[in-house]
Motif scaffolding. Structure first.
Motif, PDB file in Angstrom:
ATOM      1  N   VAL A  64      -7.590 -11.789  12.207  1.00 50.60           N
ATOM      2  CA  VAL A  64      -7.972 -10.400  12.091  1.00 50.60           C
ATOM      3  C   VAL A  64      -7.352  -9.532  12.973  1.00 50.60           C
ATOM      4  O   VAL A  64      -7.741  -8.366  12.649  1.00 50.60           O
ATOM      5  CB  VAL A  64      -9.750 -10.610  12.577  1.00 50.60           C
ATOM      6  N   ARG A  65      -6.751  -9.993  13.830  1.00 47.41           N
ATOM      7  CA  ARG A  65      -5.774  -9.133  14.729  1.00 47.41           C
ATOM      8  C   ARG A  65      -4.970  -7.998  14.085  1.00 47.41           C
ATOM      9  O   ARG A  65      -4.628  -7.165  14.614  1.00 47.41           O
ATOM     10  CB  ARG A  65      -5.213  -9.743  16.056  1.00 47.41           C
ATOM     11  N   ALA A  66      -4.473  -8.876  13.027  1.00 48.84           N
ATOM     12  CA  ALA A  66      -3.425  -8.310  12.400  1.00 48.84           C
ATOM     13  C   ALA A  66      -3.852  -7.451  11.054  1.00 48.84           C
ATOM     14  O   ALA A  66      -2.916  -6.763  10.559  1.00 48.84           O
ATOM     15  CB  ALA A  66      -2.296  -9.110  11.705  1.00 48.84           C
ATOM     16  N   ILE A  67      -4.995  -7.157  11.036  1.00 48.01           N
ATOM     17  CA  ILE A  67      -5.405  -6.310   9.824  1.00 48.01           C
ATOM     18  C   ILE A  67      -6.197  -5.079  10.295  1.00 48.01           C
ATOM     19  O   ILE A  67      -6.968  -4.788  11.406  1.00 48.01           O
ATOM     20  CB  ILE A  67      -6.759  -7.085   9.021  1.00 48.01           C
ATOM     21  N   PRO A  68      -5.638  -3.911  10.180  1.00 46.53           N
ATOM     22  CA  PRO A  68      -5.931  -2.551  10.536  1.00 46.53           C
ATOM     23  C   PRO A  68      -7.358  -2.170  10.131  1.00 46.53           C
ATOM     24  O   PRO A  68      -7.832  -2.539   9.054  1.00 46.53           O
ATOM     25  CB  PRO A  68      -5.028  -1.448  10.303  1.00 46.53           C
ATOM     26  N   ALA A  69      -8.301  -1.388  11.008  1.00 47.58           N
ATOM     27  CA  ALA A  69      -9.580  -1.073  10.788  1.00 47.58           C
ATOM     28  C   ALA A  69      -9.502  -0.029   9.688  1.00 47.58           C
ATOM     29  O   ALA A  69      -8.172   0.927   9.822  1.00 47.58           O
ATOM     30  CB  ALA A  69     -10.175  -0.627  11.878  1.00 47.58           C
ATOM     31  N   PRO A  70     -10.499   0.519   8.734  1.00 51.19           N
ATOM     32  CA  PRO A  70     -10.336   1.652   7.832  1.00 51.19           C
ATOM     33  C   PRO A  70     -10.509   2.782   8.665  1.00 51.19           C
ATOM     34  O   PRO A  70     -11.032   2.925   9.824  1.00 51.19           O
ATOM     35  CB  PRO A  70     -11.677   1.461   7.239  1.00 51.19           C
ATOM     36  N   ALA A  71      -9.325   3.662   8.397  1.00 50.26           N
ATOM     37  CA  ALA A  71      -9.282   4.913   9.123  1.00 50.26           C
ATOM     38  C   ALA A  71     -10.383   5.971   8.884  1.00 50.26           C
ATOM     39  O   ALA A  71     -10.720   5.991   7.845  1.00 50.26           O
ATOM     40  CB  ALA A  71      -7.638   5.510   8.799  1.00 50.26           C
ATOM     41  N   LYS A  72     -10.691   6.545   9.846  1.00 48.53           N
ATOM     42  CA  LYS A  72     -11.909   7.604   9.613  1.00 48.53           C
ATOM     43  C   LYS A  72     -11.327   9.082   9.969  1.00 48.53           C
ATOM     44  O   LYS A  72     -10.304   9.349  10.757  1.00 48.53           O
ATOM     45  CB  LYS A  72     -12.768   7.461  10.703  1.00 48.53           C
ATOM     46  N   GLY A  73     -11.471   9.805   8.657  1.00 45.95           N
ATOM     47  CA  GLY A  73     -10.815  11.044   8.605  1.00 45.95           C
ATOM     48  C   GLY A  73      -9.518  11.285   8.478  1.00 45.95           C
ATOM     49  O   GLY A  73      -9.092  12.268   8.935  1.00 45.95           O
ATOM     50  N   GLN A  74      -8.773  10.192   8.029  1.00 50.97           N
ATOM     51  CA  GLN A  74      -7.371  10.281   7.543  1.00 50.97           C
ATOM     52  C   GLN A  74      -7.148  10.892   6.233  1.00 50.97           C
ATOM     53  O   GLN A  74      -7.770  10.475   5.457  1.00 50.97           O
ATOM     54  CB  GLN A  74      -6.778   8.731   7.626  1.00 50.97           C
ATOM     55  N   ALA A  75      -6.389  11.732   6.419  1.00 51.71           N
ATOM     56  CA  ALA A  75      -6.045  12.888   5.285  1.00 51.71           C
ATOM     57  C   ALA A  75      -4.774  12.188   4.425  1.00 51.71           C
ATOM     58  O   ALA A  75      -3.862  11.604   5.035  1.00 51.71           O
ATOM     59  CB  ALA A  75      -5.893  14.236   5.648  1.00 51.71           C
ATOM     60  N   GLY A  76      -4.626  12.530   3.310  1.00 54.44           N
ATOM     61  CA  GLY A  76      -3.417  12.349   2.618  1.00 54.44           C
ATOM     62  C   GLY A  76      -3.747  11.147   1.606  1.00 54.44           C
ATOM     63  O   GLY A  76      -4.731  10.285   1.744  1.00 54.44           O
ATOM     64  N   LEU A  77      -2.839  10.729   0.864  1.00 58.87           N
ATOM     65  CA  LEU A  77      -2.946   9.711  -0.205  1.00 58.87           C
ATOM     66  C   LEU A  77      -2.756   8.491   0.495  1.00 58.87           C
ATOM     67  O   LEU A  77      -3.334   7.461  -0.016  1.00 58.87           O
ATOM     68  CB  LEU A  77      -1.887  10.022  -1.304  1.00 58.87           C
ATOM     69  N   ASN A  78      -1.895   8.553   1.601  1.00 59.58           N
ATOM     70  CA  ASN A  78      -1.606   7.114   2.091  1.00 59.58           C
ATOM     71  C   ASN A  78      -2.777   6.644   2.681  1.00 59.58           C
ATOM     72  O   ASN A  78      -3.095   5.507   2.738  1.00 59.58           O
ATOM     73  CB  ASN A  78      -0.511   7.203   3.094  1.00 59.58           C
ATOM     74  N   GLY A  79      -3.663   7.542   3.475  1.00 61.45           N
ATOM     75  CA  GLY A  79      -4.802   7.047   4.142  1.00 61.45           C
ATOM     76  C   GLY A  79      -5.756   6.678   3.043  1.00 61.45           C
ATOM     77  O   GLY A  79      -6.684   5.550   3.418  1.00 61.45           O
ATOM     78  N   ALA A  80      -5.908   7.443   1.970  1.00 65.57           N
ATOM     79  CA  ALA A  80      -6.998   6.872   1.002  1.00 65.57           C
ATOM     80  C   ALA A  80      -6.533   5.678   0.519  1.00 65.57           C
ATOM     81  O   ALA A  80      -7.386   4.702   0.424  1.00 65.57           O
ATOM     82  CB  ALA A  80      -6.939   7.928  -0.004  1.00 65.57           C
ATOM     83  N   GLY A  81      -5.031   5.387   0.244  1.00 65.16           N
ATOM     84  CA  GLY A  81      -4.970   3.877  -0.377  1.00 65.16           C
ATOM     85  C   GLY A  81      -5.089   2.910   0.678  1.00 65.16           C
ATOM     86  O   GLY A  81      -5.413   1.639   0.663  1.00 65.16           O
ATOM     87  N   ALA A  82      -4.990   3.113   2.190  1.00 57.51           N
ATOM     88  CA  ALA A  82      -5.096   2.063   3.362  1.00 57.51           C
ATOM     89  C   ALA A  82      -6.577   1.785   3.280  1.00 57.51           C
ATOM     90  O   ALA A  82      -6.983   0.575   3.313  1.00 57.51           O
ATOM     91  CB  ALA A  82      -4.820   2.653   4.406  1.00 57.51           C
ATOM     92  N   ASP A  83      -7.721   2.748   3.173  1.00 53.36           N
ATOM     93  CA  ASP A  83      -8.947   2.663   3.306  1.00 53.36           C
ATOM     94  C   ASP A  83      -9.356   1.672   1.911  1.00 53.36           C
ATOM     95  O   ASP A  83     -10.259   1.021   2.000  1.00 53.36           O
ATOM     96  CB  ASP A  83      -9.653   3.710   3.079  1.00 53.36           C
ATOM     97  N   ALA A  84      -8.851   1.994   0.604  1.00 54.54           N
ATOM     98  CA  ALA A  84      -9.124   1.362  -0.467  1.00 54.54           C
ATOM     99  C   ALA A  84      -8.823  -0.042  -0.296  1.00 54.54           C
ATOM    100  O   ALA A  84      -9.328  -0.904  -1.057  1.00 54.54           O
ATOM    101  CB  ALA A  84      -8.504   1.872  -1.769  1.00 54.54           C
ATOM    102  N   ARG A  85      -7.890  -0.489   0.398  1.00 55.87           N
ATOM    103  CA  ARG A  85      -7.408  -1.932   0.605  1.00 55.87           C
ATOM    104  C   ARG A  85      -8.261  -2.396   1.665  1.00 55.87           C
ATOM    105  O   ARG A  85      -8.609  -3.671   1.740  1.00 55.87           O
ATOM    106  CB  ARG A  85      -5.820  -1.967   0.983  1.00 55.87           C
ATOM    107  N   THR A  86      -8.497  -1.887   2.810  1.00 56.12           N
ATOM    108  CA  THR A  86      -9.269  -2.368   4.090  1.00 56.12           C
ATOM    109  C   THR A  86     -10.772  -2.343   3.764  1.00 56.12           C
ATOM    110  O   THR A  86     -11.483  -3.527   4.103  1.00 56.12           O
ATOM    111  CB  THR A  86      -8.782  -1.665   5.030  1.00 56.12           C
ATOM    112  N   ARG A  87     -11.391  -1.457   3.456  1.00 54.76           N
ATOM    113  CA  ARG A  87     -12.901  -1.271   3.216  1.00 54.76           C
ATOM    114  C   ARG A  87     -13.497  -2.616   2.468  1.00 54.76           C
ATOM    115  O   ARG A  87     -14.224  -3.126   2.875  1.00 54.76           O
ATOM    116  CB  ARG A  87     -13.032  -0.057   2.779  1.00 54.76           C
ATOM    117  N   PRO A  88     -13.021  -2.748   1.123  1.00 51.40           N
ATOM    118  CA  PRO A  88     -13.602  -4.046   0.615  1.00 51.40           C
ATOM    119  C   PRO A  88     -13.303  -5.176   1.285  1.00 51.40           C
ATOM    120  O   PRO A  88     -14.084  -6.103   1.180  1.00 51.40           O
ATOM    121  CB  PRO A  88     -12.710  -3.950  -0.871  1.00 51.40           C
TER     122      PRO A  88
END
Length: 794
Positions: free
Chosen positions: A468-492
Motif C-alpha cells: 500500500v506504500r507504493a499506491i498513490p492516494a486519489p488526488a484532490k482537486g487535480q486538474a487535467g486529463l491525467n489527474g482524472a485518469g489517475a483518480d479513475a484507477r485509484t478510487r475504485p
C-alpha cells in the motif's frame, strides 16, 4: 445448431415459426473438419520424424560403408598372401645349398611347402558381422521410412471432402491403420537406427582393443558413458510421469510395464471376486460351530489364528491392484496425472507465474493473468501471487517483498502494475476468507488445518501493508486529463480495499474463535488507508461498529477507542456526502435553543457548515499534521460544491448505519464517563483524543442529534484530564492536582511546559472541544480562547 423452420398456418395466408429442430448436417461437417485437422497434424508429425530419420540413416550409412570396405577384405584370401607363400618357398630353396670338403655345391633334398587353406580369423568374422548388420539395419530403416511415407500419403488421399461418407471412409482407413500396426512400424524405425549405432560401436571397440589398449580404453569410456546415458533416459520416463526423455525405446519399456499391470489387474480382479464368493460350509465346519464361510480359510487355507488379519491385507492389496489404471499413449498418461487436484492447481499457478515472468507486462498481468487466477484454487492463487510479487518487488527481505513510497500516476510516471498487484491480493484475500467460512472442502486441501489457512491470510495482509506504500492516494482537486485518469484507477481500488477488509473484519468478529492477528491487521490497515481515502461505505462502518462491540467485550480499551474513532470519522464523512446530495440527514430538533434550531448558521444546506466541515476533514486525517480550523476561500467552496457528485445514495446509507452509530456513541460516552478510563493503562493518548474530538465535531456539524451533551461533557473532561496529566509528566512535578482542569493546563502551556507534538495535539483537541461546547450551548471556561469571528455562534 438449432435452426427455426417456417411453416404455414391452417389458412395458408400466415407463416409461423415452428419449434427449433436439430440440423445434423453442419454437425457432421464440423466433425469431419475436426477429424481431418487431427489426421493432418498426426501425419505431419510422423512425416517430420521420418524425414529426420532418413537424413541420419543416409549419413550413418555413408560413414559405415567406409569401414566395411576395409573390413570385408579380412574374410577372403588376398593376392598378397599368395605372393608371400611363393617368396617363402624360394627362400627355403636357397637355404638348401650346402658347402663341405668333398663337394663344393651340394643341394639338400627339396622339401615341398604345403600351404594351409585360407580361413578367416574369428575377429574378422565377428567384426564384419557387427558392421554389416549395422549397415543392414540402417538401410532397412531408411527403406521402411520411404514405404511408410507412401502409406501415409494414401491415407490422406481424398480427405478434403467433409461429407458424412468421407467420415466413414476416414474411420475405415483409421481402423485399418491401427489393425495393421502402422503406428508400431513407425515406432520401430528409430529403434532400428539405435540398434545399428549400437552394433557399430561394439565392432569399433573390438577393433581398437586388437590395435592399441590406450586408444581402446579412451574410446570405450566415451562409448560407455553415452550408452549409459541413453539407457537411463530410456528407463526414466516409464518410472516418472513428468520426465521429458520420451522416446520410442522408452515407450516400448512403458508398454511392457503396462502389459504386466493389465495382467496383474486381471488376475487380482478374478481372485478378489472369488474371495467375496467363498465355498459353502462343509459338514466339519458346521460341526465346529461355524455359521458363515471364511473365504480365506476355505480358499487360501490360512491358519485360523491369522487368517482374518492376513485376509484383510490380501483383500486390500488385491483391490488396489485390480484398480490399477493403464494408458495407451504418453498423452493419456499425462492427462491422468494432471487431473488430480493438487497437481492441477500447482500447474495452474506455475503457468501463470511463468507467463508473467516471461513477459513482465502490466497490461498482460491485468487482462490475462488476473482473470485466469480466479479459476484456480485459493491456495494455488496465493502461491502464484507470491511468486509474482517476489519477482516484481524492488527489494526482498526475509522472503517478504518491499516497495518504495508511491509516485504520482499522472503523466505516465507511476507504476500502474502496483494497482494490479493490489487487486490480485484482494482477490486472493476475498477467496481465502470465503473458503475459511465455507463448509466446502477441496479434496487435496482436507489435510490443511484452519491454522494453515489463517497463515495464508496473515501473509496476504502483511504483504498488503507493504504494497500500500507504493499506491498513490486519489488526488484532490487535480486538474487535467491525467489527474482524472489517475483518480479513475485509484478510487475504485481504495473502495474495493475497504470492502474486502471490512468483510474479513466482520467475519472474524462473528466467528466464535477469531484469529486476532488477522482481525487486528485488517482494522489497522483500514485505519492506515482512511487517511488517504475516506469515502467508505456503510458495510465498512457496520464492520467497525461490530469490532468496537467485540473489543469492549474483550476489555481492550485502546482497540475499543480506535474502533469508535473510525466509526465516528467514517460516519461523519458519509453524513457530509449525504448533505451534498441535497437530502436531509436527520430532522432538525424543534426547540427554542438557537444552537439547535433550523435557522442556525449551521443548517444542513449552509455553505459555512460545508466549508467548516471540509476544513475539519483536512485536518483530522490519520498520520497527517492537524491543521488550524480557518475560514475557507471561495475556490474551496466551489471545489467542495463540485466534489463527490456521484454520492446520490449517501443519505440512505447514512440512515441505515445511524442506529449502529448511536450505539457506538453511547458506548463511547459510557467509557469516557467511567473512572477506570482515566487510569494510566486505559486512558487514551492525546493523539487518540484529538482524533476523537475532531471526529465528533465533524459529525455534530452534520448531525447534531446524534451527539449528546453528555458525550461532549465526558469528552471535554477526558481531554482536560489527559492534558493536565501530560503537562505534569513533562514538568516532572509530583505535587499539585494532576487533574487540575483547563486553567492549570493553560497556565502550563503558557509557561512553555510540555513537549512539541504533545502540546500541538493537546491544543488542537482543546480547540475542537471548545467548538463542541459552543455548538451545544455549554459553558466555555476561561482561558480557552475563542473560535474565529466568522464562525461565532452566539
Amino acid at each position: 445448431m438449432y435452426r427455426p423452420r417456417r411453416r404455414q398456418g391452417a389458412s395458408g395466408d400466415r407463416e409461423r415459426w415452428s419449434p427449433s429442430i436439430w440440423d445434423s448436417s453442419e454437425a457432421w461437417a464440423a466433425c469431419a473438419k475436426a477429424l481431418r485437422e487431427y489426421d493432418e497434424d498426426m501425419i505431419q508429425d510422423w512425416k517430420e520424424e521420418i524425414d529426420t530419420l532418413l537424413v541420419f540413416a543416409g549419413l550413418f550409412s555413408a560413414v559405415l560403408t567406409a569401414f566395411n570396405i576395409e573390413s570385408y577384405k579380412w574374410l577372403q584370401q588376398q593376392p598378397s598372401d599368395t605372393h608371400t607363400a611363393i617368396l617363402s618357398q624360394i627362400s627355403s630353396q636357397l637355404n638348401s645349398f650346402a658347402v663341405n670338403a668333398k663337394f663344393v655345391n651340394n643341394t639338400a633334398p627339396a622339401t615341398t611347402v604345403l600351404t594351409a587353406p585360407f580361413k578367416p580369423s574369428r575377429f574378422a568374422v565377428r567384426l564384419n558381422t557387427l558392421w554389416f548388420s549395422s549397415l543392414v539395419c540402417s538401410l532397412l530403416s531408411a527403406s521402411l521410412g520411404l514405404l511408410v511415407k507412401q502409406w501415409l500419403r494414401e491415407y490422406l488421399a481424398g480427405s478434403s471432402n467433409i461429407s458424412r461418407e468421407s467420415i466413414r471412409i476416414r474411420q475405415y482407413r483409421y481402423d485399418g491403420m491401427r489393425r495393421w500396426r502402422v503406428p508400431e512400424i513407425i515406432l520401430c524405425l528409430p529403434i532400428l537406427l539405435q540398434l545399428a549405432l549400437l552394433l557399430f560401436f561394439i565392432g569399433l571397440l573390438d577393433l581398437l582393443w586388437t590395435l592399441h589398449p590406450i586408444v581402446a580404453a579412451v574410446v570405450t569410456t566415451i562409448v560407455a558413458v553415452s550408452m549409459l546415458f541413453a539407457f537411463i533416459t530410456s528407463v526414466l520416463p516409464p518410472l516418472y510421469p513428468d520426465c521429458p526423455y520420451k522416446s520410442p525405446q522408452s515407450w516400448l519399456i512403458c508398454a511392457f510395464t503396462q502389459w504386466i499391470k493389465r495382467t496383474a489387474a486381471a488376475l487380482a480382479s478374478h481372485y478378489h471376486a472369488r474371495l467375496y464368493q467363498p465355498a459353502p460350509l462343509t459338514d466339519r465346519e458346521r460341526a465346529h460351530g461355524a455359521s458363515t464361510p471364511d473365504p480365506f480359510a476355505s480358499k487360501l487355507e490360512l491358519p485360523a489364528l491369522v487368517h482374518s488379519r492376513v485376509g484383510e491385507a490380501v483383500r486390500a492389496w488385491l483391490h488396489r491392484v485390480s484398480l490399477a489404471r493403464t494408458y495407451a499413449s504418453w498423452k493419456e498418461r499425462e492427462k491422468l496425472e494432471t487431473e488430480t487436484g493438487k497437481t492441477a492447481a500447482a500447474l495452474d499457478d506455475a503457468t501463470l507465474a511463468g507467463a508473467d515472468a516471461m513477459f513482465m507486462d502490466d497490461a498482460f498481468l491485468h487482462t490475462v493473468v488476473r482473470p485466469c487466477m480466479r479459476d484456480i484454487a485459493p491456495r494455488a492463487a496465493l502461491r502464484c501471487v507470491d511468486s509474482i510479487l517476489l519477482r516484481r518487488a524492488p527489494r526482498v527481505l526475509n522472503d517478504m517483498p518491499y516497495w518504495d513510497l508511491a509516485h504520482s500516476l499522472d503523466g505516465g510516471h507511476g507504476d500502474t502494475g502496483t494497482l494490479t498487484l493490489m487487486n490480485l491480493l484482494l482477490d486472493v484475500l476475498h477467496r481465502l476468507n470465503a473458503s475459511r467460512d465455507s463448509d466446502v472442502v477441496i479434496e487435496w486441501e482436507e489435510e490443511e488445518s484452519a491454522e494453515t489457512k489463517d497463515d495464508a491470510r496473515r501473509r496476504v495482509l502483511m504483504t498488503m501493508h507493504r504494497l500500500v506504500r507504493a499506491i498513490p492516494a486519489p488526488a484532490k482537486g487535480q486538474a487535467g486529463l491525467n489527474g482524472a485518469g489517475a483518480d479513475a484507477r485509484t478510487r475504485p481500488l481504495f473502495r474495493r480495499m475497504f470492502e474486502v477488509l471490512a468483510g474479513v473484519l466482520d467475519a472474524e468478529v462473528k466467528r466464535t474463535t477469531p484469529e486476532r492477528f488477522v482481525r487486528e491487521r485488517s482494522f489497522n490497515l483500514m485505519r492506515k488507508l482512511f487517511a488517504r481515502f475516506q469515502a467508505v461505505g456503510p458495510d465498512c462502518i457496520a464492520a467497525f461498529c461490530a469490532y468496537s462491540k467485540q473489543t469492549r467485550l474483550e476489555n481492550a480499551p485502546y482497540s475499543f477507542f480506535q474502533a469508535c474513532n473510525m466509526v465516528i470519522r467514517a460516519s461523519a464523512v458519509l453524513a457530509r456526502a449525504a448533505s451534498r446530495s441535497g437530502s436531509a440527514v436527520v430532522p432538525e430538533l424543534s426547540t427554542g435553543n438557537t444552537l439547535l434550531s433550523p435557522s442556525s448558521a449551521y443548517s444542513l444546506e449552509s455553505a459555512h457548515k460545508r466549508s467548516f466541515d471540509r476544513s475539519f476533514v483536512s485536518s483530522s486525517t490519520l498520520y497527517s499534521e492537524p491543521l488550524q480550523i480557518s475560514a475557507p476561500s471561495d475556490e474551496d467552496d466551489e471545489e467542495a460544491e463540485g466534489a463527490d457528485a456521484d454520492d446520490t445514495d449517501s443519505a440512505d446509507d447514512y440512515a441505515a448505519v445511524r442506529p449502529a452509530l448511536l450505539g457506538v456513541l453511547h458506548d463511547l460516552e459510557c467509557f469516557l464517563s467511567m473512572p477506570v478510563s482515566r487510569a494510566a493503562d486505559c486512558r487514551p493518548t492525546m493523539a487518540m483524543l484529538l482524533e476523537c474530538a475532531q471526529a465528533v465535531l465533524a459529525l455534530a456539524v452534520r448531525d447534531r442529534l446524534a451527539v449528546s451533551r453528555d458525550l461532549v461533557h465526558a469528552l471535554s473532561d477526558m481531554v482536560g484530564y489527559a492534558s493536565a496529566a501530560d503537562a505534569d509528566v513533562h514538568a516532572e512535578t509530583d505535587d499539585g492536582d494532576v487533574g487540575g482542569g483547563w486553567d492549570a493546563v493553560d497556565a502550563d502551556m503558557g509557561n512553555g511546559k510540555g513537549g512539541g507534538r504533545e502540546d500541538h495535539d493537546a491544543q488542537m483537541a482543546r480547540q475542537a472541544v471548545r467548538w463542541l461546547r459552543r455548538m451545544y450551548g455549554l459553558r466555555v471556561r476561561s482561558g480557552l480562547g475563542s473560535p474565529p469571528a466568522r464562525y461565532d455562534m452566539r
